[in-house]
Design an enzyme around this catalytic site. Sequence first.
Site, PDB file in Angstrom:
ATOM      1  N   ARG A  81     -16.590  -1.631  -1.395  1.00 47.21           N
ATOM      2  CA  ARG A  81     -15.763  -0.509  -1.866  1.00 47.21           C
ATOM      3  C   ARG A  81     -16.543   0.803  -1.880  1.00 47.21           C
ATOM      4  NH1 ARG A  81     -14.198  -4.758  -5.235  1.00 47.21           N
ATOM      5  NH2 ARG A  81     -12.163  -5.561  -4.645  1.00 47.21           N
ATOM      6  N   GLY A  82     -17.374   0.961  -0.881  1.00 45.19           N
ATOM      7  CA  GLY A  82     -18.146   2.192  -0.726  1.00 45.19           C
ATOM      8  C   GLY A  82     -19.558   2.107  -1.237  1.00 45.19           C
ATOM      9  N   PHE A  83     -19.848   1.166  -2.113  1.00 46.20           N
ATOM     10  CA  PHE A  83     -21.191   1.037  -2.684  1.00 46.20           C
ATOM     11  C   PHE A  83     -22.251   0.913  -1.585  1.00 46.20           C
ATOM     12  CE2 PHE A  83     -21.097  -0.187  -7.365  1.00 46.20           C
ATOM     13  CZ  PHE A  83     -22.171   0.628  -7.689  1.00 46.20           C
ATOM     14  N   TYR A 111       0.849  -1.185   0.000  1.00 49.68           N
ATOM     15  CA  TYR A 111       0.000   0.000   0.000  1.00 49.68           C
ATOM     16  C   TYR A 111       0.889   1.240   0.000  1.00 49.68           C
ATOM     17  CZ  TYR A 111      -3.659  -3.293   1.516  1.00 49.68           C
ATOM     18  OH  TYR A 111      -4.533  -4.351   1.613  1.00 49.68           O
ATOM     19  N   HIS A 141      -0.120 -12.050   1.033  1.00 50.37           N
ATOM     20  CA  HIS A 141      -1.116 -11.183   0.400  1.00 50.37           C
ATOM     21  C   HIS A 141      -1.864 -11.879  -0.730  1.00 50.37           C
ATOM     22  CE1 HIS A 141      -1.866  -6.577  -0.137  1.00 50.37           C
ATOM     23  NE2 HIS A 141      -2.952  -7.267  -0.332  1.00 50.37           N
TER      24      HIS A 141
END
Length: 324
Positions: free
Chosen positions: A206-208, A56, A123
Site C-alpha cells: 500500500r505504498g510503504f 470501487y 471479491h
Amino acid sequence: MQHVTLGGLDVARIGLGAMGMSHAYTGAGSDDAESVRTLHRALEQGVTLIDTAEVYGPYTNEELVGRALKGRRDQVVLATKFGLISHSGRQGGTDSSPASIRTAVEGSLTRLGTDRIDLYYQHRVDPGTPIEDTVGALAELVAEGKIRHIGLSEAGPDTIRRAHAVHPVTAVQSEYSLFTRDPEARVLPVLRELNIGFVPFSPLGRGFLTGAIRSTDQFDPDDFRAGNPRFAEENFRHNLRLADEVAAVADRIGATPAQVALAWLLAQGDDIAPIPGTRRVARVEENCAADSVRLTDEQLAQLTALPPAAGDTHSEAQMGMMER
C-alpha cells in the site's frame, strides 16, 4: 515485458490495479485524465492485465477503465470483481448468490463497454452462499461467453478446492508482498497443485515499499490507510524500518525500492502476476521497469529474511471477510 501463464491464461507478468484511481487512496478521483493516461501508458509498456471491481467507487472505477480502453479492448486481459455489492436485496456483507451475480455481470459489462470479461473474480467468499452455487452460476456465464475465466479473491484452501471441482479456477487474488507473506504456507501450495495462477494485490505494501511514505500526515482524511493497523503509530515505525532495508538493497543495485519489491515477488514463481496500483504515468513506468531487475540469490535471501510487518493488513471487520 515477459509473460506468465495463470491457469492457462497468458498475461504480462506485471499488471495494473486501477482501484486507487477512483477509490480509497489519497487523491482518488481527482484527476481522471491522468488516470486514463496511466492506463494507456501501461499498455504501451506491455501491461496486459488490468484489474478493477464494481465496488470501487462504487462503479466509477469500472466506468473510468471502460472509457480508457475504448478502441483498445483487444490489447487487454480485463479483470473485475463481484460480491461486495448485493443485487438481490441482501443487507450488508457479501452476496455471491446466483441472482446477484447475474445482475452484477450485466452492470460490469455495460460500465466497461465490453461484451466479455476475461477474468471474473468473486471479491470475497460469501458464507451465505455455497461456493458450489456461486461457481455453478459463473460456469453458466462462461458457457454464454460473458466471462472467459473464473477467479477467487482472498479464498482459503478448502474453498479453492471446492470451487475448482465445479469448474476450473484460473487465478486466485490475495494480498502478497514482502510485507504480507500469509499465502505462502497454505494457499500457494494448493494453487500449484491445481495449476491455478496467483495475482498478488498490494504488492508494494500500500505504498510503504515504494519508500515514498514517511508519515501518515501525507494521507487525506478519507484515505483508508489512515485507519489501517499497519500505519498506526508503533506499527508504522516498525514497518518504516523494514521499508528502509528494502531501499538499501535498491540503492546498492541502482533500482528503486518499488522495483526491488516487485522483483522479489516475480522471483517467487512463473505463475505469479502482481498488480501494483497507481494513477500516475511515472509510477507505472517505474513499476514496469521491474521486469528487467534481477536480484542475486544473496539479495533474495536477505529480503526473504526480513521480519514480518507489524499490524494486520485490514481492519478487524475486513479481516473477518478473508480466508487464510
